[in-house]
Design a protein around this motif. Sequence first.
Motif, short mmCIF file in Angstrom:
data_model
loop_
_atom_site.label_atom_id
_atom_site.label_comp_id
_atom_site.label_asym_id
_atom_site.label_seq_id
_atom_site.Cartn_x
_atom_site.Cartn_y
_atom_site.Cartn_z
N CYS A 40 -6.66 -9.80 1.63
CA CYS A 40 -6.22 -10.20 2.97
C CYS A 40 -7.44 -10.70 3.74
CB CYS A 40 -5.59 -9.02 3.72
SG CYS A 40 -6.79 -7.76 4.23
N THR A 42 -7.54 -9.67 7.07
CA THR A 42 -7.29 -8.92 8.30
C THR A 42 -7.75 -7.46 8.20
OG1 THR A 42 -5.07 -8.47 7.46
CG2 THR A 42 -5.31 -10.32 9.00
N SER A 43 -8.51 -7.11 7.18
CA SER A 43 -8.98 -5.72 6.97
C SER A 43 -7.84 -4.73 6.80
CB SER A 43 -9.85 -5.23 8.14
OG SER A 43 -10.79 -6.18 8.48
N ASN A 44 -6.72 -5.22 6.30
CA ASN A 44 -5.52 -4.40 6.26
C ASN A 44 -5.19 -3.80 4.91
OD1 ASN A 44 -3.97 -3.86 8.47
ND2 ASN A 44 -3.16 -5.94 8.61
N CYS A 45 -5.50 -4.54 3.81
CA CYS A 45 -4.84 -4.23 2.55
C CYS A 45 -5.55 -3.18 1.71
CB CYS A 45 -4.66 -5.51 1.73
SG CYS A 45 -6.20 -6.11 0.99
N LYS A 58 -13.72 -0.25 3.10
CA LYS A 58 -13.19 -1.57 2.80
C LYS A 58 -14.38 -2.52 2.82
CE LYS A 58 -8.62 -0.56 4.60
NZ LYS A 58 -7.56 -0.86 5.59
N THR A 61 -15.14 -5.15 5.35
CA THR A 61 -15.45 -4.78 6.73
C THR A 61 -16.91 -4.36 6.88
OG1 THR A 61 -14.92 -2.43 6.48
CG2 THR A 61 -13.09 -3.90 7.05
N GLY A 131 -4.23 3.34 4.14
CA GLY A 131 -4.98 2.11 4.39
C GLY A 131 -4.96 1.14 3.22
N ASN A 132 -4.24 1.50 2.17
CA ASN A 132 -4.16 0.66 0.97
C ASN A 132 -2.72 0.24 0.76
OD1 ASN A 132 -6.64 2.44 0.65
ND2 ASN A 132 -6.93 0.97 -0.99
N LEU A 133 -2.50 -1.06 0.75
CA LEU A 133 -1.13 -1.56 0.64
C LEU A 133 -0.82 -2.00 -0.78
CD1 LEU A 133 -1.04 -3.77 3.88
CD2 LEU A 133 -0.50 -1.33 3.61
#
Length: 158
Positions: A40, A42-45, A58, A61, A131-133
């Motif tokens: 990603c 967006t620091s999301n996945c 992450k 980041t 925090g891990n998708l």
Amino acid sequence: MTQISVRVDGASYTDEVEPRTLLVHYLREQLGKVGTVVGCDTSNCGACTVHLDGEAVKSCTVLAVQAAGSEVTTIEGIAQNGSLHPMQKAFHELHGLQCGYCTPGMIMASIDLVGDNPDPSEHEVREGIEGNLCRCTGYQNIVRAVQQAAAEMRGAQA
Ligand code: FES
Ligand code: FES
């Protein structure tokens, strides 16, 4: 350019990096550690998760310069003497993956989770990896894999 020295998966590296280079890009592009992936912007996945001085981060980041003087462990550094890490083994045995894209980050986050909590409940595993998708698995087999690996890691410590 800034010079950094860092240990990655047990080896020492000294390299020139741009001050804005992200750790994930340094690992992949300068060191060829392509097992750590970007999922990603967006620091999301969490797909890019590595350990920085033993803590899951992450790597999209963190700047490469922030890792100077530190010890980084990636998914490529956790097998020991040709044997999979218990977390890798459990993901494999319990089908904790489908496409596998989230798996490097999921495994690194899960090892950190079990380090902090050696016997996590299902709820604690779900909370620990929030925090891990994962777009594929529905998480059920991931949770089972983390709990199986935790049991094996407890046994290994006993
Ligand atoms: S690539 Fe780092 S959080 Fe998605
Ligand atoms: S296995 Fe495909 S994203 Fe998790």
